[in-house]
Structures are given as C-alpha cells and as structure tokens.
Design a protein around this motif. Structure first.
Motif, mmCIF file in Angstrom:
data_model
loop_
_atom_site.group_PDB
_atom_site.id
_atom_site.type_symbol
_atom_site.label_atom_id
_atom_site.label_comp_id
_atom_site.label_asym_id
_atom_site.label_seq_id
_atom_site.Cartn_x
_atom_site.Cartn_y
_atom_site.Cartn_z
ATOM 1 N N TRP A 210 -1.993 -12.558 -1.319
ATOM 2 C CA TRP A 210 -0.684 -11.951 -1.586
ATOM 3 C C TRP A 210 -0.584 -10.548 -1.006
ATOM 4 O O TRP A 210 0.493 -10.109 -0.599
ATOM 5 N N LYS B 175 0.103 -10.956 2.673
ATOM 6 C CA LYS B 175 1.497 -11.403 2.806
ATOM 7 C C LYS B 175 2.455 -10.221 2.618
ATOM 8 O O LYS B 175 3.422 -10.072 3.369
ATOM 9 N N PHE B 176 2.177 -9.373 1.641
ATOM 10 C CA PHE B 176 3.005 -8.191 1.401
ATOM 11 C C PHE B 176 2.955 -7.235 2.592
ATOM 12 O O PHE B 176 3.985 -6.706 3.026
ATOM 13 N N PHE C 173 2.352 -8.034 5.655
ATOM 14 C CA PHE C 173 3.099 -8.662 6.741
ATOM 15 C C PHE C 173 4.600 -8.431 6.575
ATOM 16 O O PHE C 173 5.304 -8.156 7.550
ATOM 17 N N TYR C 174 5.096 -8.515 5.342
ATOM 18 C CA TYR C 174 6.523 -8.282 5.113
ATOM 19 C C TYR C 174 6.906 -6.826 5.388
ATOM 20 O O TYR C 174 7.996 -6.559 5.901
ATOM 21 N N VAL C 175 6.032 -5.898 5.054
ATOM 22 C CA VAL C 175 6.296 -4.490 5.372
ATOM 23 C C VAL C 175 6.338 -4.309 6.884
ATOM 24 O O VAL C 175 7.202 -3.599 7.421
ATOM 25 N N LEU D 221 7.167 -6.619 9.017
ATOM 26 C CA LEU D 221 8.407 -7.265 9.446
ATOM 27 C C LEU D 221 9.609 -6.341 9.247
ATOM 28 O O LEU D 221 10.492 -6.267 10.110
ATOM 29 N N ILE D 222 9.637 -5.615 8.145
ATOM 30 C CA ILE D 222 10.705 -4.644 7.900
ATOM 31 C C ILE D 222 10.661 -3.550 8.965
ATOM 32 O O ILE D 222 11.703 -3.121 9.473
ATOM 33 N N ALA E 168 1.891 -0.427 6.774
ATOM 34 C CA ALA E 168 1.626 -1.865 6.749
ATOM 35 C C ALA E 168 0.170 -2.158 7.110
ATOM 36 O O ALA E 168 -0.491 -2.966 6.450
#
Length: 81
Positions: free
Chosen positions: A21, A24-25, A27-29, A31-32, A60
């Motif tokens: 997780w 994954k978090f 990766f989302y940062v 992506l932002i 990130a």
C-alpha cells in the motif's frame, strides 16, 4: 528472481501490506506530479510551479524508499520476536 519470490513468500502479512500500500500511495503521488507537470506545461506555468512539481516528485520517491525500507525493517523485527 526465484530467490526474490522465495524471500517475499516468507514475509509476514503486515510488512508485506505496508510495502504494497505504501508503494501504491507513492505511485499515486508521482501520478499527481505528472499531471501537475502536464498542466503546468499546458498553461505556460511559472518557474516556481515547476520547482514545486520537482519537489513533489522528490516526495514520491522518498515515500517509495521509506515504505520499502520500513516494511523490510518491520519484517525483520517481527521475525525476531
């Protein structure tokens, strides 16, 4: 690669979930940050915005490393108990 899968299969559930997780978090940062970069290009944004986006990429990557190392350390601690 077999050695990696063998090692991961021996991990406890909690450190594995922390790593999963957390990555994954991170990766989302990232992506932002990517979308912020594209928006900054599209609107001909300022230099300061570009520097903030670079800081976001650094955050990130830092989160990625911290969650991986934290999961490894937690697994070692739980295996020792």
């Amino acid at each position: 690669m077999k050695n990696l899968f063998k090692t991961v299969s021996k991990m406890k559930r909690t450190p594995f979930l922390l790593m999963f997780w957390g990555v994954k978090f991170a990766f989302y940062v990232l992506l932002i940050a990517f979308f912020a970069y594209k928006y900054n290009q599209w609107t001909a944004g300022s230099y300061e915005n570009g520097m903030l986006i670079i800081k976001l990429v650094q955050v990130a990557f830092s989160l990625f490393v911290q969650f991986i190392l934290g999961g490894i350390i937690l697994d070692c601690y739980m295996a020792r108990k």
